[in-house]
Design an enzyme around this catalytic site. Structure first.
Site, mmCIF file in Angstrom:
data_model
loop_
_atom_site.group_PDB
_atom_site.id
_atom_site.type_symbol
_atom_site.label_atom_id
_atom_site.label_comp_id
_atom_site.label_asym_id
_atom_site.label_seq_id
_atom_site.Cartn_x
_atom_site.Cartn_y
_atom_site.Cartn_z
ATOM 1 N N LYS A 122 10.850 -0.013 -12.938
ATOM 2 C CA LYS A 122 9.924 -1.160 -12.943
ATOM 3 C C LYS A 122 8.742 -0.873 -12.017
ATOM 4 O O LYS A 122 8.852 -0.090 -11.063
ATOM 5 C CB LYS A 122 10.616 -2.461 -12.514
ATOM 6 C CG LYS A 122 11.051 -2.568 -11.037
ATOM 7 C CD LYS A 122 10.073 -3.300 -10.132
ATOM 8 C CE LYS A 122 10.556 -3.391 -8.720
ATOM 9 N NZ LYS A 122 10.011 -2.780 -7.638
ATOM 10 N N PRO A 126 12.080 8.203 -9.409
ATOM 11 C CA PRO A 126 12.128 8.655 -8.015
ATOM 12 C C PRO A 126 12.872 7.675 -7.103
ATOM 13 O O PRO A 126 12.843 6.468 -7.340
ATOM 14 C CB PRO A 126 10.650 8.780 -7.617
ATOM 15 C CG PRO A 126 9.864 8.098 -8.684
ATOM 16 C CD PRO A 126 10.710 8.028 -9.905
ATOM 17 N N ALA A 150 11.305 4.591 -4.037
ATOM 18 C CA ALA A 150 9.917 4.640 -4.496
ATOM 19 C C ALA A 150 9.347 3.255 -4.788
ATOM 20 O O ALA A 150 8.186 3.124 -5.149
ATOM 21 C CB ALA A 150 9.847 5.487 -5.767
ATOM 22 N N GLY A 172 14.960 2.127 -8.986
ATOM 23 C CA GLY A 172 15.837 3.114 -9.632
ATOM 24 C C GLY A 172 17.312 2.770 -9.473
ATOM 25 O O GLY A 172 18.078 2.842 -10.441
ATOM 26 N N GLY A 173 17.722 2.398 -8.285
ATOM 27 C CA GLY A 173 19.128 2.029 -8.040
ATOM 28 C C GLY A 173 19.510 0.808 -8.863
ATOM 29 O O GLY A 173 20.580 0.771 -9.484
ATOM 30 N N SER A 174 18.639 -0.177 -8.888
ATOM 31 C CA SER A 174 18.916 -1.410 -9.646
ATOM 32 C C SER A 174 19.021 -1.095 -11.137
ATOM 33 O O SER A 174 19.870 -1.651 -11.851
ATOM 34 C CB SER A 174 17.800 -2.439 -9.430
ATOM 35 O OG SER A 174 17.670 -2.719 -8.060
ATOM 36 N N ASP A 228 17.200 -7.179 -7.937
ATOM 37 C CA ASP A 228 16.352 -6.688 -9.035
ATOM 38 C C ASP A 228 17.149 -6.302 -10.286
ATOM 39 O O ASP A 228 16.565 -5.923 -11.303
ATOM 40 C CB ASP A 228 15.560 -5.440 -8.590
ATOM 41 C CG ASP A 228 14.424 -5.789 -7.650
ATOM 42 O OD1 ASP A 228 14.095 -6.988 -7.522
ATOM 43 O OD2 ASP A 228 13.869 -4.857 -7.035
#
Ligand code: ATP
Length: 290
Positions: free
Chosen positions: A11, A94, A97, A101-103, A136
């Site tokens: 996102k 990335p 960032a 990304g984790g979400s 998120d």
């Protein structure tokens, strides 16, 4: 062994504002979030007797600290069953960032497990489960264009972002969201985005006006913490995009182009100088089957 592979989108924040503090002491945000076609790839297979997580990045944790692991654990708790599962996460988004990304990985595991087990959870139950994984995660699950409130978990759908090209650069070095919020509290007189103007532009499908109203309240905070973020933004601005803006709490910066060739030129040139440079488009979906 039953297996499924999914694509989990990154996102960007078209606007990001802080309205104040919640009763629990968290920062209450208002943000227009947008998924883009940059994906982590996750495969999930039922088998074995534990949650067995693998990733292609050695520095990303493989235990309960990983959102993908947490998602599997909470999914099984929610459906009241325990199974062994093997999860393979190929990170493309990335890390640290400001691109969630984790979400996205947490959302991907919920999607994959729900499919593998014959869709036992309704969208409402999925939303509640995603919220427990992280603020998120509901947005990453459903994707598209949405206004996020609360700590990011309260979502209202918005009209899709007009088609454009998005070039993203993440400099070396990330920022921890926690540290950014702490530093934010020491700043005063920060400029707030005009979210309503941005929403009106989305309703009119007016990309130029949308770009004019895009702003991230954290930019000056993050520029002071990691000055290379400002340098990356200046590099992107050399290619005359409609807008260049830091995403989330950094450290990536994205540029919006209405001219696909100009975006490709920008991507080609910056990809030869930065390890982490991507070109993508806005998408209207969250997690999808690969
Ligand atoms: P956000 O935009 O939601 O603030 P971010 O892009 O700034 O997120 P992430 O890439 O999600 O940050 O990673 C933040 C931290 O979370 C990393 O330091 C990493 O160790 C940890 N982490 C846990 N699970 C994952 C995962 N599946 N992928 C990447 N990082 C993860």
């Amino acid at each position: 062994m039953k297996e499924i592979s999914v694509l989990c989108p990154a996102k960007i924040n078209l606007t990001l504002d802080v309205l104040g503090l919640t009763d629990g002491g968290y920062h209450e945000i208002k943000s227009i979030m947008q998924t883009v076609s940059l994906y982590d790839e996750i495969s999930v297979a039922i088998g074995g007797n534990k949650i067995d997580l693998h990733t292609n990045l050695p520095y990303v944790p493989r235990d309960e600290r990983n959102t993908a692991y947490k998602a599997a654990k909470l999914f099984f708790e929610t459906v009241g069953a325990t199974y062994g599962v093997r999860i393979n996460v190929k990170k493309v988004i990335p890390v640290a960032a400001g691109m969630a990304g984790g979400s996205a990985d947490g959302a991907g595991v919920v999607f994959a497990l729900n499919m593998l087990f014959g869709c036992p959870l309704s969208n409402l139950e999925i939303t509640e489960l995603c919220k427990k994984i992280g603020a998120d995660v509901p947005f990453c699950y459903f994707g598209g264009t949405a206004l996020a409130g609360g700590i990011g978990e309260k979502l209202s759908a918005l009209p899709s972002m007009p088609d454009c090209s998005v070039v993203t650069v993440k400099p070396r070095g990330g920022l921890s969201a926690g540290e950014v919020y702490k530093t934010f509290d020491t700043f005063s007189d920060l400029s707030h985005p005009d979210s309503e103007k941005a929403i009106a532009a989305l309703c009119r499908r007016d990309l130029h006006s949308l770009c004019e109203s895009m702003e991230n309240i954290f930019e000056p905070v993050c520029f002071s913490m990691l000055p290379v973020i400002k340098s990356v933004k200046d590099e992107l601005l050399r290619f005359s995009p409609l807008k260049a803006l830091m995403s989330g709490s950094g450290s990536s910066v994205f540029a919006i182009f209405d001219d696909a060739d100009a975006a490709s030129r920008c991507h080609r040139e910056l990809a030869s100088r930065f390890d982490c440079c991507f070109i993508a488009k806005p998408t209207d979906k969250g997690v999808i089957i690969k």
